[in-house]
Scaffold this motif. Structure first.
Motif, PDB file in Angstrom:
ATOM      1  N   ASP A 112       0.810  -1.218   0.000  1.00 59.23           N
ATOM      2  CA  ASP A 112       0.000   0.000   0.000  1.00 59.23           C
ATOM      3  C   ASP A 112       0.846   1.272   0.000  1.00 59.23           C
ATOM      4  OD1 ASP A 112      -2.326  -1.561   0.178  1.00 59.23           O
ATOM      5  OD2 ASP A 112      -2.099  -1.716   2.355  1.00 59.23           O
ATOM      6  N   ILE A 113       2.041   1.200   0.617  1.00 58.74           N
ATOM      7  CA  ILE A 113       2.874   2.402   0.733  1.00 58.74           C
ATOM      8  C   ILE A 113       3.998   2.336  -0.296  1.00 58.74           C
ATOM      9  CG2 ILE A 113       4.355   3.766   2.262  1.00 58.74           C
ATOM     10  CD1 ILE A 113       2.714   2.672   4.614  1.00 58.74           C
ATOM     11  N   GLN A 114       3.956   3.266  -1.222  1.00 60.56           N
ATOM     12  CA  GLN A 114       4.894   3.297  -2.347  1.00 60.56           C
ATOM     13  C   GLN A 114       6.343   3.362  -1.850  1.00 60.56           C
ATOM     14  OE1 GLN A 114       4.285   6.726  -4.812  1.00 60.56           O
ATOM     15  NE2 GLN A 114       6.202   6.457  -5.913  1.00 60.56           N
ATOM     16  N   ASN A 115       7.205   2.574  -2.465  1.00 58.91           N
ATOM     17  CA  ASN A 115       8.641   2.604  -2.170  1.00 58.91           C
ATOM     18  C   ASN A 115       9.350   3.219  -3.373  1.00 58.91           C
ATOM     19  OD1 ASN A 115      11.266   2.176  -1.359  1.00 58.91           O
ATOM     20  ND2 ASN A 115      11.016  -0.007  -0.920  1.00 58.91           N
ATOM     21  N   VAL A 116      10.183   4.237  -3.143  1.00 56.93           N
ATOM     22  CA  VAL A 116      10.865   4.880  -4.272  1.00 56.93           C
ATOM     23  C   VAL A 116      11.952   3.986  -4.864  1.00 56.93           C
ATOM     24  CG1 VAL A 116      10.377   7.243  -3.559  1.00 56.93           C
ATOM     25  CG2 VAL A 116      12.451   6.118  -2.719  1.00 56.93           C
ATOM     26  N   ASN A 117      12.331   2.928  -4.120  1.00 54.76           N
ATOM     27  CA  ASN A 117      13.309   1.960  -4.619  1.00 54.76           C
ATOM     28  C   ASN A 117      12.612   0.629  -4.885  1.00 54.76           C
ATOM     29  OD1 ASN A 117      15.764   3.502  -4.641  1.00 54.76           O
ATOM     30  ND2 ASN A 117      15.735   3.459  -2.411  1.00 54.76           N
ATOM     31  N   PRO A 118      13.230  -0.246  -5.692  1.00 55.07           N
ATOM     32  CA  PRO A 118      12.535  -1.485  -6.088  1.00 55.07           C
ATOM     33  C   PRO A 118      12.334  -2.483  -4.945  1.00 55.07           C
ATOM     34  CG  PRO A 118      14.764  -1.404  -7.013  1.00 55.07           C
ATOM     35  CD  PRO A 118      14.493  -0.058  -6.422  1.00 55.07           C
ATOM     36  N   ASN A 119      13.119  -2.376  -3.879  1.00 53.51           N
ATOM     37  CA  ASN A 119      12.973  -3.324  -2.774  1.00 53.51           C
ATOM     38  C   ASN A 119      13.328  -2.636  -1.450  1.00 53.51           C
ATOM     39  OD1 ASN A 119      15.720  -3.065  -3.401  1.00 53.51           O
ATOM     40  ND2 ASN A 119      16.208  -5.051  -2.515  1.00 53.51           N
ATOM     41  N   VAL A 120      13.086  -3.324  -0.333  1.00 51.30           N
ATOM     42  CA  VAL A 120      13.411  -2.791   0.992  1.00 51.30           C
ATOM     43  C   VAL A 120      14.859  -3.157   1.322  1.00 51.30           C
ATOM     44  CG1 VAL A 120      12.852  -2.845   3.460  1.00 51.30           C
ATOM     45  CG2 VAL A 120      11.017  -2.981   1.758  1.00 51.30           C
ATOM     46  N   ASP A 121      15.698  -2.132   1.503  1.00 51.35           N
ATOM     47  CA  ASP A 121      17.106  -2.346   1.840  1.00 51.35           C
ATOM     48  C   ASP A 121      17.569  -1.162   2.700  1.00 51.35           C
ATOM     49  OD1 ASP A 121      19.848  -2.622   2.021  1.00 51.35           O
ATOM     50  OD2 ASP A 121      20.119  -3.228  -0.073  1.00 51.35           O
ATOM     51  N   PRO A 122      17.477  -1.294   4.033  1.00 46.82           N
ATOM     52  CA  PRO A 122      17.780  -0.162   4.918  1.00 46.82           C
ATOM     53  C   PRO A 122      19.211   0.350   4.806  1.00 46.82           C
ATOM     54  CG  PRO A 122      17.469  -2.181   6.194  1.00 46.82           C
ATOM     55  CD  PRO A 122      17.037  -2.479   4.796  1.00 46.82           C
ATOM     56  N   ILE A 123      20.162  -0.549   4.554  1.00 41.51           N
ATOM     57  CA  ILE A 123      21.572  -0.129   4.459  1.00 41.51           C
ATOM     58  C   ILE A 123      21.774   0.729   3.214  1.00 41.51           C
ATOM     59  CG2 ILE A 123      23.953  -0.938   4.121  1.00 41.51           C
ATOM     60  CD1 ILE A 123      23.178  -3.362   5.898  1.00 41.51           C
ATOM     61  N   ARG A 124      21.222   0.291   2.087  1.00 40.35           N
ATOM     62  CA  ARG A 124      21.325   1.089   0.840  1.00 40.35           C
ATOM     63  C   ARG A 124      20.652   2.447   1.019  1.00 40.35           C
ATOM     64  NH1 ARG A 124      17.103  -0.997  -2.770  1.00 40.35           N
ATOM     65  NH2 ARG A 124      15.959   0.169  -1.183  1.00 40.35           N
ATOM     66  N   ASP A 125      19.475   2.459   1.637  1.00 34.74           N
ATOM     67  CA  ASP A 125      18.731   3.709   1.807  1.00 34.74           C
ATOM     68  C   ASP A 125      19.515   4.710   2.655  1.00 34.74           C
ATOM     69  OD1 ASP A 125      16.788   2.453   0.365  1.00 34.74           O
ATOM     70  OD2 ASP A 125      15.330   2.294   1.987  1.00 34.74           O
ATOM     71  N   LEU A 126      20.117   4.212   3.743  1.00 35.25           N
ATOM     72  CA  LEU A 126      20.921   5.102   4.595  1.00 35.25           C
ATOM     73  C   LEU A 126      22.111   5.648   3.811  1.00 35.25           C
ATOM     74  CD1 LEU A 126      21.645   6.387   7.337  1.00 35.25           C
ATOM     75  CD2 LEU A 126      22.931   4.314   7.860  1.00 35.25           C
ATOM     76  N   GLU A 127      22.755   4.789   3.040  1.00 36.90           N
ATOM     77  CA  GLU A 127      23.936   5.214   2.278  1.00 36.90           C
ATOM     78  C   GLU A 127      23.584   6.280   1.245  1.00 36.90           C
ATOM     79  OE1 GLU A 127      25.522   1.450   0.999  1.00 36.90           O
ATOM     80  OE2 GLU A 127      26.679   1.180   2.855  1.00 36.90           O
ATOM     81  N   ILE A 128      22.372   6.200   0.661  1.00 33.75           N
ATOM     82  CA  ILE A 128      21.932   7.226  -0.296  1.00 33.75           C
ATOM     83  C   ILE A 128      21.864   8.585   0.405  1.00 33.75           C
ATOM     84  CG2 ILE A 128      19.930   8.081  -1.618  1.00 33.75           C
ATOM     85  CD1 ILE A 128      19.340   5.129  -2.353  1.00 33.75           C
ATOM     86  N   ILE A 129      21.222   8.621   1.569  1.00 37.61           N
ATOM     87  CA  ILE A 129      21.058   9.884   2.309  1.00 37.61           C
ATOM     88  C   ILE A 129      22.408  10.416   2.782  1.00 37.61           C
ATOM     89  CG2 ILE A 129      19.965  11.004   4.303  1.00 37.61           C
ATOM     90  CD1 ILE A 129      17.989  10.163   2.140  1.00 37.61           C
ATOM     91  N   GLU A 130      23.240   9.527   3.327  1.00 36.26           N
ATOM     92  CA  GLU A 130      24.556   9.947   3.834  1.00 36.26           C
ATOM     93  C   GLU A 130      25.426  10.496   2.692  1.00 36.26           C
ATOM     94  OE1 GLU A 130      25.781   8.313   7.815  1.00 36.26           O
ATOM     95  OE2 GLU A 130      24.887  10.191   7.188  1.00 36.26           O
ATOM     96  N   THR A 131      25.333   9.839   1.531  1.00 31.69           N
ATOM     97  CA  THR A 131      26.110  10.301   0.372  1.00 31.69           C
ATOM     98  C   THR A 131      25.653  11.687  -0.057  1.00 31.69           C
ATOM     99  OG1 THR A 131      26.485   8.042  -0.391  1.00 31.69           O
ATOM    100  CG2 THR A 131      26.745   9.793  -2.029  1.00 31.69           C
ATOM    101  N   GLU A 132      24.344  11.919  -0.085  1.00 28.42           N
ATOM    102  CA  GLU A 132      23.821  13.233  -0.484  1.00 28.42           C
ATOM    103  C   GLU A 132      24.264  14.321   0.494  1.00 28.42           C
ATOM    104  OE1 GLU A 132      22.599  13.903  -3.369  1.00 28.42           O
ATOM    105  OE2 GLU A 132      22.748  11.779  -3.844  1.00 28.42           O
ATOM    106  N   MET A 133      24.277  13.987   1.772  1.00 29.34           N
ATOM    107  CA  MET A 133      24.719  14.976   2.765  1.00 29.34           C
ATOM    108  C   MET A 133      26.212  15.255   2.605  1.00 29.34           C
ATOM    109  SD  MET A 133      22.458  14.436   6.213  1.00 29.34           S
ATOM    110  CE  MET A 133      23.021  12.823   6.660  1.00 29.34           C
TER     111      MET A 133
END
Length: 357
Positions: A112-133
């Motif tokens: 029901d809740i859209q994911n902007v990435n194709p799967n659930v991967d908390p480590i990848r998601d954190l790395e995306i945010i940390e890289t942007e910062m």
């Protein structure tokens, strides 16, 4: 002093839901699409502390005043935010103003809740945010080190920026700066990569007690110390209940503490904060200070005149104050001390300042 925590993460990971729960409001529009939160929502909430109620009872205080914490709900960041993707740098600039960063990380499956990435991967998601910062820091550093701007940066800040630039360019750990520079100088740099971080793994109701495969994977890599497992939906449900119902509901689902309580405890720990109290017939009040704060600095939290004209601090520990039924008996029983300018205030101290105006 009040401290401010910014809640960041990818779109649709539960930031606004958590913010609404923490601030017991619907200020942040929780909608199932990216970027529904356009302006950063700020909620100021009282810090729960059972000691206040006990002190107020002893002092027969008319008012009880908690210290506060501010939460800032910042719109979802995406890959490329530092270059303006999504809503980009507008939101990265909001993060620079906070004392600590709460990383909200998706650790739940949902159709029901859209994911902007194709799967659930908390480590990848954190790395995306940390890289942007980190990339936002790189751009900020390079601008400040340009020839025209360099003359406006003091020597200490220049050193910090040059070392930070070397760390980012050569994939070194930027936290080495904490070994050579004091906290005040590092804060002045405004570097996102140096801000203290709390990781909040947002799970479904079934996983709130023991976590799940996603939280296990995340904790294996980043450790338990700064990581919390929270269900933003459950926090929202708890906040909609009457006080008497909250306790029963939490017992039923096996929760000992609310997410707010756990976040504040983590926040105080990573920011190295303590609480002292003032207590009398008019009011009992909590004050937030940095650990190892001297008595005059603590007095300055009340008013700058208290710090300038500081003479002594009448000091009783919280335990002694309650056990001896207030100031008079604490003094009679030898539990009150007169402390001078070098005294380091301890968490739970009850203080009365003597000062010249």
């Amino acid at each position: 002093m009040s401290f401010k925590c910014g809640i960041v993460g990818l779109p649709n990971v539960g930031k606004s839901t958590l913010f609404n729960a923490l601030t017991n409001s619907s200020k942040a529009q929780a909608a199932n699409f990216p970027f529904c939160t356009i302006d950063p929502n700020v909620g100021v909430v009282p810090v729960p502390d059972n000691r206040l109620k006990n002190l107020a009872k002893v002092s027969k205080s008319k008012k009880v005043i908690n210290t506060t914490i501010s939460f800032v709900d910042i719109a979802g960041l995406v890959k490329g935010a530092s270059k303006g993707e999504g809503l980009g740098n507008k939101f990265l600039s909001h993060i620079r103003e906070v004392d600590a960063i709460i990383h909200m990380i998706r650790c739940f499956d949902s159709d029901d809740i859209q994911n902007v990435n194709p799967n659930v991967d908390p480590i990848r998601d954190l790395e995306i945010i940390e890289t942007e910062m980190m990339l936002a820091d790189l751009e900020s550093i390079q601008k400040r080190l340009e020839k025209n701007n360099k003359k406006n940066v003091d020597e200490e800040q220049l050193k910090i920026l040059e070392i930070a630039l070397d760390c980012i360019n050569n994939n070194k750990d930027i936290s080495i700066l904490k070994n050579d520079f004091d906290k005040k100088q590092l804060n002045l740099s405004g570097l996102l990569s140096l801000k203290p971080k709390i990781f909040v793994c947002n799970v479904d109701e079934q996983s709130v007690q023991n976590g799940n495969k996603y939280t296990e994977k995340f904790i294996d890599k980043f450790g338990q110390e700064n990581t919390l497992v929270v269900s933003a939906d459950i926090e929202n449900q708890i906040n909609e209940l009457e006080m008497s119902e909250k306790k029963n509901y939490m017992e039923m689902i096996g929760l000992k503490e609310t997410g707010l309580d756990m976040l504040i405890q983590k926040g105080y720990k990573i920011l190295e904060l303590d609480t002292y109290f003032t207590s009398g017939p008019e009011e009992t009040r909590a004050w937030t200070i940095q650990k190892n704060c001297t008595a005059p600095k603590a007095a300055g939290e009340i008013h700058t005149d208290f710090e300038k004209g500081f003479i002594r601090a009448e000091t009783v520990s919280y335990t002694d104050f309650v056990a001896n039924d207030g100031w008079v008996n604490s003094k009679t029983n030898g539990k009150m001390r007169l402390e001078g300018k070098d005294y380091i205030v301890k968490d739970g101290d009850v203080l009365n300042f003597r000062f010249n105006t």
